[in-house]
Design an enzyme around this catalytic site. Structure first.
Site, short mmCIF file in Angstrom:
data_model
loop_
_atom_site.label_atom_id
_atom_site.label_comp_id
_atom_site.label_asym_id
_atom_site.label_seq_id
_atom_site.Cartn_x
_atom_site.Cartn_y
_atom_site.Cartn_z
N ASN A 133 2.77 -14.83 1.59
CA ASN A 133 3.91 -15.19 0.49
C ASN A 133 5.24 -14.57 0.04
O ASN A 133 6.32 -14.95 -0.19
CB ASN A 133 2.80 -14.74 -1.05
CG ASN A 133 3.31 -16.13 -1.60
OD1 ASN A 133 2.75 -15.45 -3.15
ND2 ASN A 133 3.42 -16.79 -2.24
N TRP A 134 5.23 -13.04 -0.07
CA TRP A 134 6.09 -12.33 -0.54
C TRP A 134 6.95 -12.00 0.79
O TRP A 134 8.20 -12.35 0.69
CB TRP A 134 6.01 -10.34 -0.64
CG TRP A 134 6.80 -9.34 -1.51
CD1 TRP A 134 6.22 -8.78 -1.14
CD2 TRP A 134 7.76 -10.29 -2.22
NE1 TRP A 134 7.16 -7.90 -1.70
CE2 TRP A 134 8.11 -8.42 -2.73
CE3 TRP A 134 8.33 -11.19 -2.18
CZ2 TRP A 134 9.51 -8.48 -3.04
CZ3 TRP A 134 10.08 -10.79 -3.26
CH2 TRP A 134 9.94 -9.52 -3.46
N ARG B 248 -4.16 -9.51 -9.78
CA ARG B 248 -6.21 -9.59 -9.98
C ARG B 248 -6.82 -8.67 -10.16
O ARG B 248 -7.70 -8.97 -10.67
CB ARG B 248 -6.23 -10.36 -8.67
CG ARG B 248 -5.41 -9.39 -7.37
CD ARG B 248 -5.65 -9.71 -6.26
NE ARG B 248 -5.36 -9.03 -5.03
CZ ARG B 248 -5.05 -9.37 -3.96
NH1 ARG B 248 -4.49 -10.98 -3.68
NH2 ARG B 248 -3.68 -8.62 -3.20
N PHE C 193 3.03 -14.26 12.04
CA PHE C 193 1.74 -13.88 12.98
C PHE C 193 1.34 -15.26 13.84
O PHE C 193 0.83 -15.96 12.20
CB PHE C 193 0.69 -12.76 12.33
CG PHE C 193 -0.65 -12.96 12.46
CD1 PHE C 193 -0.77 -12.09 13.73
CD2 PHE C 193 -1.32 -13.79 12.44
CE1 PHE C 193 -1.87 -11.94 14.62
CE2 PHE C 193 -3.11 -13.46 13.26
CZ PHE C 193 -2.91 -12.13 13.94
N LYS D 210 -10.05 -7.64 -1.01
CA LYS D 210 -10.84 -6.61 -1.96
C LYS D 210 -9.56 -6.52 -2.78
O LYS D 210 -7.87 -6.06 -2.19
CB LYS D 210 -10.54 -5.67 -0.48
CG LYS D 210 -12.10 -6.09 0.00
CD LYS D 210 -13.23 -5.54 -0.80
CE LYS D 210 -14.30 -5.86 -0.62
NZ LYS D 210 -15.88 -5.64 -0.82
N GLY E 55 6.50 -9.98 8.86
CA GLY E 55 5.56 -10.34 8.17
C GLY E 55 6.10 -11.87 6.82
O GLY E 55 7.41 -12.16 7.80
N LYS F 233 0.31 2.08 -9.70
CA LYS F 233 -0.10 0.69 -11.56
C LYS F 233 -0.89 0.16 -10.81
O LYS F 233 -1.96 -0.87 -12.25
CB LYS F 233 0.84 -0.14 -11.00
CG LYS F 233 0.82 -1.31 -9.96
CD LYS F 233 1.42 -2.08 -9.85
CE LYS F 233 1.22 -2.94 -8.30
NZ LYS F 233 2.20 -4.02 -7.92
N GLN G 16 -7.31 -3.88 -4.24
CA GLN G 16 -6.46 -2.28 -3.66
C GLN G 16 -7.14 -1.37 -4.67
O GLN G 16 -6.60 -0.29 -4.21
CB GLN G 16 -4.97 -2.43 -4.22
CG GLN G 16 -4.73 -3.00 -1.85
CD GLN G 16 -2.71 -3.41 -2.16
OE1 GLN G 16 -1.99 -3.28 -3.30
NE2 GLN G 16 -2.31 -3.71 -0.88
#
Lengths: 374, 374
Positions: free
Chosen positions: A26-27, A283, A54, A312, A23, A219, A314
């Site tokens: 960003n993270w 967000r 990717f 979307k 991956g 959370k 979460q």
């Protein structure tokens, strides 16, 4: 015990662990930077950190991997931050993992099943995995954990790392914390802690994979509740009360799903700290705030499209999944906050309902064998 | 069991409890309003709530008690809010308490010893007390709890009520919560819960007086740390991490002081919720923010004088008292946050030190018999 085993659990000084990050968002990019700076310092790890990317073609016509490998920077997902020359981007998933025995998974959760299927039979049998992915699915029969998916499909052990970690703040080396959740193998958890820790990123380990991973998902439901309170201008008292009730429901839900879950996990970074960060910024909070300010007259779908460029939330889907579990088991009354968040999000209740249920300490004796969890 | 005993623990339907509030500041006035609205509804309590008021002459020349009794409003400490006609202001302390068997103490903590001494032999022997006073003193031999002071001087049982409750928000009937801490007598705690609860003010009880009361004091030390982080513009990750570490130190310190303290108390309103409220708003946070923005070059004394009209911050003196306990016992390393807050507040360390200690999980095995507390 030699100093080496004390630090990283590697009893063979000639064996070096090889790290691959699956991956590069960003993270993922922040994680690769952090890991890359540590592998240079730690003698029991190979210097190189491979990062599966990717592949994308940038507006300039260049390939993203070529730019990362030339400039040591993920110009698309983490612009302005140098990853380190030992972080090597690789567009070939199977090639990226083939030599690694430390696999770090950090992709959007909806891609994980497909990625794991491509990796069946392609990873080393002695590989250890860790998932940084927040937001697995809660299905009828219980939550479907990403760490279990990885373990089951690839036949390898999988830890998780969660916590109050906003990628961009960690990229800037601001002080923060994280929690590693592990199952049984303390020495593996210590190796991950060692690999991730820096002076500004403090990692600790707890023997509770499910508790740590559920914190990361649930959370977001509480963040919606906090956002409703903000949007209604209810003040800090009310927001703190809602966050506290939310933390309690996270804890009780997790313990009812997995009896192995420990109370102490909720005092760790993955619990109370991540909840605070998510309910202050984040967000889910932001869009829920807008939803409440509009009196629930504009749907989440509409606000997401406007505020998140089609991404979307979460929290909304997790609230729905949690609600389905609660309905099926007849537990709605035990979880007034989770239940109310879902009912507000689908327009069945107005946003102000978030503070209109009275708490009436839920009666856990209604749930067989569950009184001990409260 | 009759419905009456189920609700309020009063097995004698002819016995009515009589409530007196000792104190009439901002929080005392809100408490009197809240209690007065409940005594009208609950058959086991006398309607009248007597409120002892430290008499003052207002600029108009009128006595404060006369104005409260004429207008049903504490124009000085809670202007704009009606207290209810059954709340009766009384300037005579001994007269105010003489018939009461439910005594609610809510004064600045430094006055409590003097007030209790005046009340020796003047309260009913069957009276029950509750303290809403945050901020007792931490002395060398351990914390000196206000509830113990009341119990010992007056020879009566004393509960405490703490939580994320900003008086002005409760006065406006915004949703919030509180925690009653009690010792042994569950039925007395239930009577207090019943007397304080409304649809917007949710109260629950835990058998842990010391834990609940220590939360109310120690949170102010953590709020200073949170204020330093805000003043340094460190971001939400860092603030959440500092709040979490602070909550852990509150918990461990309380358990080392009183082995009866329970982990679950810190999940209640008095614990995590009050900490959140105090670290989001609150004057300890605010002045610490200004202190850090000035690089520690202006002292707390100076900033307090300028920002708080001469009032003193509880956090600064509590941090000093906690530090003395830690130094005496050689526990500074176990409490890096508490220790650092004090050292910053006296100018020994710069504000940025709040995030410069690395967490190095404290080694509680150093403290005999304390490993179980972590």
């Amino acid at each position: 015990m030699s100093p080496t085993t004390a630090i990283d659990g590697n009893s063979n000084p000639n064996k070096k662990f090889k790290v691959t990050v699956v991956g590069s968002g960003n993270w993922g990019s922040v994680a690769a930077k952090l890991l890359g700076s540590n592998t240079l310092k730690l003698s029991s790890f190979h210097d190189e950190v491979r990062m599966w990317v990717f592949e994308e073609t940038l507006p300039s016509g260049e390939k993203l991997t070529d730019v990362i490998n030339r400039d040591n920077e993920n110009v698309k997902y983490l612009p302005g931050i140098k990853l380190g020359r030992n972080v090597v981007a690789d567009p070939d998933l199977v090639n990226a993992v083939k030599d690694a025995n430390m696999l770090v998974f950090v992709t959007p959760h909806q891609f994980m099943e497909g990625i794991c299927k491509k990796l069946v039979g392609k990873v080393r049998s002695d590989a250890e995995a860790i998932s940084l992915i927040k937001g697995m699915e809660v299905k009828m029969e219980g939550p479907c954990m990403i760490s279990s998916l990885i373990s089951e499909l690839l036949g390898i052990n999988c830890c998780v790392l969660m916590g109050a970690n906003i990628a961009n703040e960690i990229a800037k080396e601001m002080f923060s914390e994280a929690t590693v959740g592990y199952r049984e193998h303390r020495e593996v958890a210590e190796r991950w802690v060692n690999l991730f820790s820096t002076t500004y990123f403090i990692v600790s380990a707890v023997e509770d994979v499910e508790g740590v991973e559920l914190c990361g998902t649930l959370k977001n439901v509480v963040a919606l509740a906090a956002g409703f309170v903000d949007g209604l201008d209810m003040g800090n008292n009310t927001k703190a009360a809602i966050m506290r009730i939310g933390l309690r429901e996270m804890r009780v839900f997790s313990k009812l799903m997995f009896s192995s879950v420990k109370d102490n996990t909720f005092f760790e970074s993955c619990g109370v700290a991540d909840l605070i960060t998510t309910c202050l910024g984040g967000r889910n909070r932001k869009v829920a705030d807008a939803f409440a300010r509009n009196g629930g007259k504009r749907s989440f779908d509409e606000l997401e499209a406007e505020m998140l460029q089609g991404q979307k939330l979460q929290g909304v889907s997790t609230a729905k999944e949690v609600y389905e579990v609660l309905s099926k088991r007849g537990w709605q009354e035990l979880f007034p906050l989770f239940t109310t968040v879902h009912e507000i999000s689908i327009g069945r209740l107005p946003p102000s309902a978030i503070v209109e249920y009275s708490e009436h300490t839920p009666n856990f004796s209604l749930v067989e064998g569950s009184a001990q969890y409260y």
